[in-house]
Design an enzyme around this catalytic site. Structure first.
Site, PDB file in Angstrom:
ATOM      1  N   SER A   1       0.693  -1.200   0.111  1.00 28.40           N
ATOM      2  CA  SER A   1       0.018  -0.053   0.098  1.00 28.40           C
ATOM      3  C   SER A   1       0.913   1.168   0.130  1.00 28.40           C
ATOM      4  O   SER A   1       1.691   1.194   0.816  1.00 28.40           O
ATOM      5  CB  SER A   1      -1.093  -0.040   1.318  1.00 28.40           C
ATOM      6  OG  SER A   1      -1.660   1.079   1.334  1.00 28.40           O
TER       7      SER A   1
ATOM      8  N   PHE B   1      -7.743  -1.102 -14.184  1.00 32.34           N
ATOM      9  CA  PHE B   1      -8.739  -0.767 -15.223  1.00 32.34           C
ATOM     10  C   PHE B   1      -9.847  -1.224 -15.152  1.00 32.34           C
ATOM     11  O   PHE B   1     -10.080  -2.703 -15.129  1.00 32.34           O
ATOM     12  CB  PHE B   1      -8.122  -0.762 -16.657  1.00 32.34           C
ATOM     13  CG  PHE B   1      -9.245  -0.182 -17.575  1.00 32.34           C
ATOM     14  CD1 PHE B   1      -9.162   1.340 -17.636  1.00 32.34           C
ATOM     15  CD2 PHE B   1     -10.143  -0.814 -18.370  1.00 32.34           C
ATOM     16  CE1 PHE B   1      -9.754   1.763 -18.749  1.00 32.34           C
ATOM     17  CE2 PHE B   1     -10.919  -0.122 -19.029  1.00 32.34           C
ATOM     18  CZ  PHE B   1     -10.774   1.355 -19.305  1.00 32.34           C
TER      19      PHE B   1
ATOM     20  N   ASN C   1       4.953   1.465 -28.334  1.00 30.81           N
ATOM     21  CA  ASN C   1       6.400   2.141 -27.893  1.00 30.81           C
ATOM     22  C   ASN C   1       7.519   0.954 -28.138  1.00 30.81           C
ATOM     23  O   ASN C   1       6.945  -0.135 -28.481  1.00 30.81           O
ATOM     24  CB  ASN C   1       6.333   2.356 -26.441  1.00 30.81           C
ATOM     25  CG  ASN C   1       5.637   1.325 -25.389  1.00 30.81           C
ATOM     26  OD1 ASN C   1       6.153   0.315 -25.650  1.00 30.81           O
ATOM     27  ND2 ASN C   1       4.990   1.689 -24.522  1.00 30.81           N
TER      28      ASN C   1
ATOM     29  N   THR D   1       7.671   4.552 -30.845  1.00 32.20           N
ATOM     30  CA  THR D   1       8.151   5.519 -29.831  1.00 32.20           C
ATOM     31  C   THR D   1       9.081   4.818 -28.819  1.00 32.20           C
ATOM     32  O   THR D   1       8.853   3.873 -28.567  1.00 32.20           O
ATOM     33  CB  THR D   1       7.006   6.465 -29.094  1.00 32.20           C
ATOM     34  OG1 THR D   1       6.301   5.123 -28.376  1.00 32.20           O
ATOM     35  CG2 THR D   1       6.057   7.069 -29.990  1.00 32.20           C
TER      36      THR D   1
ATOM     37  N   GLY E   1       1.287   8.666 -25.203  1.00 30.00           N
ATOM     38  CA  GLY E   1       1.169   8.174 -26.459  1.00 30.00           C
ATOM     39  C   GLY E   1      -0.130   8.195 -27.061  1.00 30.00           C
ATOM     40  O   GLY E   1      -0.177   8.300 -28.384  1.00 30.00           O
ATOM     41  N   ASP E   2      -1.330   8.714 -26.472  1.00 28.72           N
ATOM     42  CA  ASP E   2      -2.497   8.822 -27.220  1.00 28.72           C
ATOM     43  C   ASP E   2      -2.606  10.208 -27.836  1.00 28.72           C
ATOM     44  O   ASP E   2      -2.907  10.409 -29.175  1.00 28.72           O
ATOM     45  CB  ASP E   2      -3.521   9.131 -26.062  1.00 28.72           C
ATOM     46  CG  ASP E   2      -3.682   7.829 -25.448  1.00 28.72           C
ATOM     47  OD1 ASP E   2      -3.407   6.689 -25.815  1.00 28.72           O
ATOM     48  OD2 ASP E   2      -4.302   7.934 -24.104  1.00 28.72           O
TER      49      ASP E   2
END
Length: 327
Positions: free
Chosen positions: A36, A116, A194, A222, A255-256
């Protein structure tokens, strides 16, 4: 060029940790990890790869079509995107799921640990691209991280309808197996990744770098501070350096932003080198800002920074096309 951007629609919960994750990770006990981290900041921002790319394109004067699935809590986010030139008519609204959430902690060395929650994104595979191009043809489809079945369906539909597509599997490469990755990228007009993801693609598919170039039109990779490398079969590799950042605020979404800039340059028919230069400049603006859609894109400032790195001749090529919300 009418560009459809398929991908995740999400809210980002971004936190910062003052130390280094590496100091708390024991290589011999990673299977028992239970940690944590006390974070010093929390920022809740608009995100999702599909939205981030679309937002960047919209800020550069294009009107991309966002294709994805969101929850009924998307209304305010939709308004924000539409005010920034994004066509949200391709967004499907779930009746049962919340919009996806991205929860990420960044340490003092820009390393990240994230989770996510897909939520409504899991319904994106129910979207058919064909009807979205009924009124105006879609000339390029960006297939960015999304529900895996949606990515596969959109890729296969592009192949069957003969629509050029850009493959951007990035975050989904970690869990996807070789055969699935092959289906994602085979026949792509552009393959974005990448340098780490590029190695992962080769390792999992079993295809060499040369074999991949036999299957895609152009490979755009990239390499962080080393810049961008652009490869195509039978052509010399193009290297584009980065635009140095004045501050390192948050790497989420860089990156977006690069993809948005590259695609904008492509729509303006600037060629791959100039397109990558636009992408690299926009990526730096995001790096200097907390949140992937919080940057201020001023036309004059963008051209100034672009010119400082890439020269007056490159800026002259870009200037006639660049339209932004701010002068």
């Amino acid at each position: 060029m009418r560009i459809a951007v398929t991908g995740s629609i999400a809210t980002d919960h971004l936190m910062t940790f003052d130390g280094r994750f590496a100091d708390s990770l024991l290589a011999e006990q990673l299977e028992k990890v239970s940690l944590s981290f006390l974070v010093g900041d929390l920022q809740i921002r608009r995100g999702g790869v599909g939205c981030n790319i679309s937002f960047g394109l919209g800020n550069l004067g294009l009107r991309p079509l966002l294709v994805g699935s969101a929850g009924e809590d998307f209304a305010e986010y939709r308004s924000w995107l539409e005010r920034h030139n994004v066509d949200c008519s391709g967004v499907r609204i779930s009746q049962t799921q919340h919009t996806a959430r991205f929860i990420c902690t960044t340490d003092s060395e820009q390393a990240q640990i994230a989770s996510f929650y897909p939520g409504a994104m899991s319904e994106a595979s129910q979207i058919e691209l064909g009807p979205l191009g009924a009124e105006a043809p879609i000339e390029l489809v960006v297939i960015s991280p999304n529900d895996p079945e949606a990515m596969l369906r959109h890729t296969e539909e592009c192949r069957s309808r003969g629509i050029p597509f850009a493959a951007d599997p990035s975050q989904q490469l970690a869990w996807a197996d070789g055969p699935l990755i092959r289906q994602y990228i085979d026949g792509a007009t552009y393959l974005f990744s990448n340098d780490y993801e590029a190695g992962l693609i080769e390792s999992k598919t079993g295809w060499s770098a040369g074999e991949i170039l036999e299957r895609v039109g152009m490979r755009v990779t990239t390499h962080g501070e080393k810049g961008v490398f652009i490869e195509a079969k039978g052509a010399e590799t193009i290297h584009v350096p980065i635009v140095e950042a004045t501050r390192l605020a948050d790497p989420t979404g860089i990156g977006d932003a690069f993809r948005a800039g590259f695609l904008a340059g492509t729509a303006w028919e600037l060629g791959p080198e100039r397109s990558a230069q636009v992408g690299a400049t926009l990526a730096t603006l995001v790096l200097e800002t907390v949140g992937p859609q919080e940057y201020n894109l001023s036309r004059a400032s963008f051209l100034e920074r672009f010119t400082a790195v890439y020269g007056a001749a490159a800026a002259a090529d870009l200037e006639p096309h660049l339209v932004t919300f701010r002068p």
